[in-house]
Motif scaffolding. Structure first.
Motif, short mmCIF file in Angstrom:
data_model
loop_
_atom_site.label_atom_id
_atom_site.label_comp_id
_atom_site.label_asym_id
_atom_site.label_seq_id
_atom_site.Cartn_x
_atom_site.Cartn_y
_atom_site.Cartn_z
N GLU B 96 -18.92 33.36 -18.54
CA GLU B 96 -19.93 33.31 -19.58
C GLU B 96 -20.76 34.59 -19.60
O GLU B 96 -21.01 35.19 -20.64
CB GLU B 96 -20.85 32.10 -19.36
CG GLU B 96 -21.71 31.82 -20.56
CD GLU B 96 -22.83 30.85 -20.26
OE1 GLU B 96 -22.97 30.43 -19.09
OE2 GLU B 96 -23.58 30.54 -21.20
N TYR B 97 -21.16 35.05 -18.39
CA TYR B 97 -21.98 36.26 -18.28
C TYR B 97 -21.25 37.46 -18.85
O TYR B 97 -21.76 38.18 -19.71
CB TYR B 97 -22.35 36.47 -16.82
CG TYR B 97 -23.16 37.71 -16.56
CD1 TYR B 97 -24.27 38.03 -17.35
CD2 TYR B 97 -22.84 38.55 -15.51
CE1 TYR B 97 -25.03 39.15 -17.10
CE2 TYR B 97 -23.58 39.68 -15.24
CZ TYR B 97 -24.68 39.99 -16.04
OH TYR B 97 -25.42 41.09 -15.79
N PHE B 98 -20.01 37.66 -18.39
CA PHE B 98 -19.29 38.85 -18.83
C PHE B 98 -19.00 38.80 -20.33
O PHE B 98 -19.02 39.82 -21.01
CB PHE B 98 -18.00 39.03 -18.03
CG PHE B 98 -18.26 39.56 -16.64
CD1 PHE B 98 -18.68 40.87 -16.46
CD2 PHE B 98 -18.11 38.75 -15.53
CE1 PHE B 98 -18.93 41.36 -15.20
CE2 PHE B 98 -18.36 39.24 -14.26
CZ PHE B 98 -18.78 40.54 -14.09
N SER B 99 -18.76 37.61 -20.85
CA SER B 99 -18.50 37.50 -22.28
C SER B 99 -19.75 37.79 -23.10
O SER B 99 -19.70 38.46 -24.13
CB SER B 99 -18.03 36.08 -22.63
OG SER B 99 -16.91 35.76 -21.87
N ARG B 100 -20.87 37.29 -22.60
CA ARG B 100 -22.11 37.53 -23.35
C ARG B 100 -22.43 39.02 -23.38
O ARG B 100 -22.91 39.54 -24.38
CB ARG B 100 -23.26 36.75 -22.72
CG ARG B 100 -23.27 35.30 -23.11
CD ARG B 100 -24.43 34.57 -22.50
NE ARG B 100 -25.71 35.00 -23.06
CZ ARG B 100 -26.88 34.67 -22.52
NH1 ARG B 100 -26.93 33.94 -21.43
NH2 ARG B 100 -28.00 35.08 -23.08
N LEU B 101 -22.15 39.70 -22.27
CA LEU B 101 -22.35 41.14 -22.26
C LEU B 101 -21.49 41.81 -23.32
O LEU B 101 -21.89 42.79 -23.94
CB LEU B 101 -22.00 41.72 -20.90
CG LEU B 101 -23.05 41.54 -19.80
CD1 LEU B 101 -22.54 42.13 -18.51
CD2 LEU B 101 -24.36 42.20 -20.20
N ALA B 102 -20.29 41.26 -23.52
CA ALA B 102 -19.39 41.83 -24.50
C ALA B 102 -19.75 41.38 -25.92
O ALA B 102 -19.05 41.68 -26.86
CB ALA B 102 -17.96 41.44 -24.17
N GLY B 103 -20.85 40.63 -26.00
CA GLY B 103 -21.32 40.22 -27.31
C GLY B 103 -20.68 38.95 -27.83
O GLY B 103 -20.72 38.66 -29.02
#
Lengths: 472, 232, 489
Positions: B96-103
């Motif tokens: 979830e974290y890495f995806s949110r960083l990717a927007g």
């Protein structure tokens, strides 16, 4: 742009989540909460006890003075009165130098006394480092709290390789940095805001107005100071090879600021210009006093002046008491000699304090300490202000009593007595602290030093991060 | 899709990459072989803009990486050799974290489906990643790439340390991604695995591309002897 | 038997290898230690000179005063004798013994036996007291001038270096005893190469103990040199005990580092924890227990005490007309001396009345302080840092004990002073010129080590025991230490 903002928020949220789960954070929170509670309670208790004692003692002293009965007014000046130092509200947050300064000065004729009764003399010898107060926790513990949370925040991401992943996923180093700084700021706020709220509550319960004009800059300066440590810790974490070396560097910075600079800096200044010893100080004064005219010579001098002033030929024709006037003339000389020597010593203390605060340009901890003590009214400048007010009052009341003899024309100055009516007429000593505006303008450089530090760090961040290594 | 032209990188005196040029079409797999120190990791770091080349350029989907790295990297995913992730968080939270960083914001079922697609067993989702094996963490890495909907996947030694079963599964997964149009660039030592993939193989030595060939054009022995011959 | 013989060599071998590994760190740390110690000894020397200058001046002033008075008396006595008059003085003149008795004699506390090493509490303590007929408990103590800011920051003396900095130097070389090698896999290789883990650890610890000893010898040489420079005797027995305590203290920190390493923590976590423990030991525990103690057993406010004293004095003053009569009743022997010494006797009776009136307040005050001190003596065992510091200050004579002892000696000297003058005052004898050189003088008798042993011995044992427990326990843990990672790869 909207997305740019989102990224630091995502990072901040993530960091907080991880902090929240880490044992390190929980332990630090627990310890800090305990210490802050202790500091608040003892600070409040101390302030309350001191205020109670002060009020009671002031009342008792006034009553004693006004009911001393038939007595020679000059003898009354020998018995003297004490000027007690009132409690400054913010000094329960930062007692600063107060334990090492006297809480009372004996005001008597012929001499200026040193302030006496320093709380530190009655203190136990358990702790030689620094008492646990809100200010010392703010100055030493909070930066350490920040360091222990932040040292690994970037360095460890590099060691684990997650830094690469984060950057590929679309975060820039700067956004990552801001996110982590925001997380630290929030973690700090969670710790500090309740403390500030409770302390304000305790101050309000304790009675007396809350000194907002001093309080707001006081808290603002601490916010700057903590900002410096947050920024510094993250920058070091970003730039150093490993989290281990980041930790060692940051602990070194903390240690030099908190322990080495104050002791060594001041010790060095003392070594360059040693203080006179107490013996020397007294001896110098005694020497000058010995050079003053003796009683008979002084009487001749005052007599001549009075005869001339009133245009009479004989002392019997004088409308005033000659011996009373001689006493007052003597008092003026003594006051002058003491005033010169004390002024030299006290201005030496004040100058050293100012010089020392200049170190704040290099060491933020020194800057915050100077500023915090100034605003809390626990620095030497405030004390000097009190002492000079007390000395002014001493001269005024001694003069008032001597002059009451001078007015008693035709009486034997040393057998003449006055009663309670006279004592009631002697004005009381009322001391008012310097105004917040004065204090602020005087200690502005310390605040500027803190601001400059933070500004430099924030400004340097993009450049430092540009050269941050992603690959370990 | 991916085009490296005359990439050159120097560390002090040492020339790490010497005018490297490679082109990979969309949906293609490129495997870079080479000894330790041949310049493989440098190539990856350059590809991801972690370090800057002295000369040459990287083009991804027709765009120059160095001119607008943030924009270009939006379509790239990366799986490092050791996918450490955040050991105290579980697979969900990491993803979830890495995806949110990717927007990208995903619902829970969506995240779940990415993890499943990457081959992570369902019972592992809720465990902290710190207790995963390397293969499992790599699957989370794949899930991160899937969730990012990356067009280019960069892998650094993906199969080192994996057991044959996990390694085989991993190759299958890569092949499947490639068939969906994802371009894959990997550096590896694993000759055996390379043979299984339908890929372009480049052999790197002292920063120079020595040989370029198709993996299915050779047998395993041929590839190995060629590798030893060229790389030494 | 042969096993221990054969295992000694590897230990020394490891130790030598470790010293080589630590070489560059050691150069840095020794440099820092040298600079800090030099600064510390310098400020110790300056403070020492500040104190002895003051003491000297007080004595000079006293001698001048006596010489002057003695001359005046000699002149007057000669005149009176020439006129054949009686020598008995009237009570207000300088020939009256009461005046010299009230003027008093200075009781100076000399610098402590290792003053150059420890400034300690001395800047806050009374350095001289004028012994007069008044009760010394009521007298204002006379301290030397000290910079308030410096009192607040504290002094940078050698004890500070030993108590606060030495642990940090030791932490710096031992937080990574095995953690780094464990993480990098070197530890596995080392063990496969032969030699047991315990030998390896013992070797590593031996190297660090050698560093500690080396640092302490360096400090000894510097401290000895400094006391030569300031011309202060250097008491080797006390210094030796100080070294012994420092060894125990150093071993405590090494033991702690070794324990955390044996628990398989990561190097950065160990460093952070040791720093936190250091802060707990030097500040948090002693500071907060002191604060808590002062809140729970509060001492009455000083300013209230002052006011009570003033009220007692004022009461005595207002009743002074009756005082003399009462005093005479109590001392019928005085009636014979005649009325000439009335003033002197009045002063005496006032002093006595004030002392009696204020006694309850003084007693409450003192008993609260004593109670605090008693509890504090136990509370100090909460932190080994406090125990060590307290022991060092006792050895150096800069702690509260020596000041306490000084006050006791002043009290007894006061009694002596009173007994010496009372007969002359009562009989209204004139002072003679030679009397000015024959009055009792105060000479501080240094606290013997034997008298300190009741405090020093438990403190030393405590530190030694703590170090032994930590080292022993960490060795035990190393005995069961698993080199392989417990987590799945």
């Amino acid at each position: 742009m909207a997305q740019t903002e989102a990224i630091w928020r995502i990072v901040a949220g993530q960091e907080l989540k991880m902090l929240w789960r880490s044992r390190r954070f929980k332990l630090l929170m627990l310890l800090s909460t305990l210490l802050f509670s202790l500091a608040m309670l003892t600070g409040w208790q101390h302030a309350r006890d001191y205020r109670e004692a002060y009020n009671s003692v002031m009342g008792r002293q006034n009553e004693m003075f006004e009911r001393q009965g038939e007595l020679n007014p000059h003898s009354a000046t020998h018995h003297g009165v004490y000027a007690f130092k009132p409690w400054s509200p913010l000094s329960s947050w930062d007692p600063g130098l107060l334990p090492y300064l006297g809480s009372a000065v004996m005001l008597e004729s012929h001499k200026q006394n040193f302030d006496r009764y320093r709380a530190a003399q009655d203190q136990l010898s358990l702790s030689r480092f620094s008492p646990v107060t809100l200010a010392t926790l703010f100055q030493y513990l909070v930066p350490l709290f920040v360091i222990l949370l932040a040292y690994s925040m970037i360095a460890e991401e590099r060691e684990n390789g997650t830094l690469k992943l984060l950057l590929v996923q679309g975060s820039s180093p700067l956004q990552l940095f801001y996110g982590k700084a925001a997380a630290l700021a929030i973690a700090l706020a969670i710790l500090v805001l309740p403390v500030l709220g409770l302390s304000l509550g305790l101050m309000a319960i304790g009675g007396g107005a809350i000194p907002w004009l001093r309080l707001v800059p006081f808290i603002g300066a601490y916010a700057l100071y903590w900002g410096i440590f947050i920024w510094l810790a993250l920058l070091v974490s970003a730039r150093s090879g490993s989290s281990r070396s980041a930790l060692l560097i940051l602990l070194g910075v903390w240690f030099i600021n908190a322990l080495i600079v104050p002791r060594v800096g001041l010790g060095w200044m003392q070594a360059q210009h040693p203080l006179p010893t107490a013996g020397e100080f007294q001896r110098e004064i005694a020497k000058e006093q010995d050079a003053l005219p003796d009683w008979d010579a002084r009487t001749e001098k005052v007599k001549a002046a009075l005869l001339k002033q009133y245009g009479v030929k004989d002392i019997k024709a004088l409308p005033v008491n000659l011996e009373g006037a001689v006493l007052q003339d003597n008092e003026a000389d003594d006051t002058r000699i003491y005033a010169e020597h004390f002024a030299r010593l006290y201005s030496r203390y004040r100058r050293d304090e100012e010089l020392y605060s200049q170190l704040g340009w290099l060491f933020p901890t020194v800057a915050i300490q100077s500023f915090s003590q100034a605003l809390a009214g626990s620095d030497y400048q405030h004390h000097a202000h009190f002492l000079s007010a007390a000395e002014q009052y001493r001269f005024d009341y001694v003069s008032f009593l001597n002059n009451s003899i001078t007015k008693a024309q035709g009486q034997d100055a040393f057998k003449y007595t006055a009663g309670n009516e006279l004592w009631k007429q002697v004005p009381d000593f009322h001391y008012n602290e310097p105004s917040a505006a004065d204090v602020l303008s005087r200690s502005a450089p310390s605040l500027a030093a803190l601001g400059l530090w933070l500004l430099l760090l924030v400004g340097a961040t993009p450049f430092v991060l540009k050269r941050m290594q992603v690959v370990s | 899709m991916l085009k490296l032209s005359n990439l050159t990188k120097q560390y002090g005196e040492k020339l790490a990459l010497d005018h490297l040029s490679i082109e990979v079409p969309a949906g293609g797999i490129f495997c870079m072989l080479g000894h330790n120190g041949a310049g493989k990791t440098t190539t990856v770091n350059l590809l991801l803009n972690f370090v800057q080349p002295i000369s040459g350029s990287v083009e991804i989907m027709g765009q120059n990486l160095h001119q607008n790295p943030r924009e270009v990297l939006k379509s790239v995913a990366y799986i490092p050799e050791l996918v450490m992730l955040y050991p105290e968080l579980n697979a969900f939270e990491n993803l979830e974290y890495f995806s949110r960083l990717a927007g990208k914001r995903y619902s829970k079922p969506e995240l779940e489906s990415h993890l499943k697609k990457a081959g992570l067993p369902t019972e592992a989702f809720k465990r902290p990643v710190g207790r995963y094996s390397k293969g499992m963490r790599q699957k989370v890495g794949i899930a991160v790439a899937l969730a990012k909907q990356a067009k280019l996947l960069v892998l650094d030694e993906p199969t080192s340390g994996l057991d044959p079963q996990a390694s085989w599964e991993f190759s299958q997964l890569l092949q499947e991604l490639a068939s969906q149009g994802v371009t894959i660039f990997m550096v590896t030592h694993d000759l055996f695995r390379v043979r299984e993939l339908k890929a372009q193989v480049g052999i790197l030595k002292l920063g120079k591309l020595q040989r370029l060939l198709e993996s299915d054009s050779l047998s395993h022995q041929e590839l190995e002897s060629l590798y030893l011959q060229v790389a030494h | 038997m042969s096993r221990s013989d054969s295992s000694l060599l590897p230990i020394l071998g490891v130790a030598r290898f470790e010293l080589r590994r630590l070489r560059s760190a050691l150069i840095w740390l020794t440099g820092l230690l040298l600079i800090f110690s030099a600064l510390a000894l310098y400020s110790g020397a300056i403070q020492l000179r500040h104190q002895s200058n003051n003491a000297h001046l007080i004595q000079v002033q006293e001698q001048e005063y006596r010489a002057k008075q003695s001359k005046r008396v000699a002149k007057r006595v000669k005149e009176l004798k020439a006129k054949g008059k009686a020598l008995s003085p009237d009570s207000k003149t300088y020939r009256n013994p009461a005046n010299l008795a009230q003027h008093g004699t200075p009781a100076i506390l000399p610098n402590g036996p290792l003053a150059v090493v420890s400034i300690g509490l001395s800047p806050l303590q009374a350095q001289s007291t004028q012994i007069t007929l008044a009760d010394p408990a009521l007298l204002e103590s006379q301290e030397n001038l000290q910079h308030p800011l410096q009192l607040w920051t504290g002094h940078f003396d050698l004890v500070f270096v030993l108590v606060y900095l030495l642990p940090l130097l030791l932490i710096a070389i031992s937080f990574d005893l095995t953690a780094g090698e464990q993480a990098s896999g070197n530890l596995k290789m080392l063990l496969v190469q032969g030699g047991g883990l315990q030998e390896l650890i013992l070797g590593k610890l031996t190297a660090r103990v050698a560093v500690l000893l080396g640092m302490l010898s360096l400090l000894s040489a510097m401290a000895w040199g400094a006391s030569l420079v300031v011309n202060q005797p250097f008491i080797w027995v006390r210094w030796g005990l100080l070294l012994l305590l420092s060894c125990c203290y150093g071993a405590f920190w090494l033991g702690l580092a070794s324990l955390l390493n044996a628990l398989r923590w990561r190097a950065a976590n160990i460093a952070a924890s040791l720093a936190a423990i250091w802060l707990l030991g030097v500040w948090v525990i002693p500071g907060s227990s002191q604060q808590a103690l002062q809140s729970l057993v509060p001492v009455p406010s000083r300013i209230s005490f002052v006011q009570s004293y003033r009220e007692a004095t004022e009461k005595v003053r207002q009743e002074s007309s009756q005082l003399l009569g009462k005093y005479m009743e109590d001392h019928p022997d005085l009636a014979a001396a005649g009325a000439d010494n009335e003033y002197a006797l009045l002063q005496l009776s006032k002093e006595q009345a004030i002392a009696e009136a204020i006694r309850p307040v003084v007693d409450t005050y003192q008993s609260q302080l004593d109670q605090q001190q008693r509890v504090a003596r136990w509370l100090q065992y909460l932190s080994p840092v406090t125990v060590f510091e307290s022991a060092l200050m006792q050895l150096a004579g800069s702690g509260p004990e020596r000041q306490q002892d000084y006050k006791i000696q002043v009290q007894s000297s006061h009694d002596q002073w009173q007994q010496y003058f009372m007969p002359a005052i009562k009989q209204n004898q004139s002072l003679m010129p030679e009397d000015f050189t024959h009055t009792p003088t105060f000479d501080y008798q240094e606290l013997r080590l034997r008298n300190l042993s009741s405090v020093l011995v438990p403190e030393t044992l405590f530190l030694a025991l703590l170090a032994a427990i930590l080292l022993g326990y960490s060795l035990k843990l190393y005995h069961r230490y698993q080199v392989i990672e417990s987590e799945p790869a």
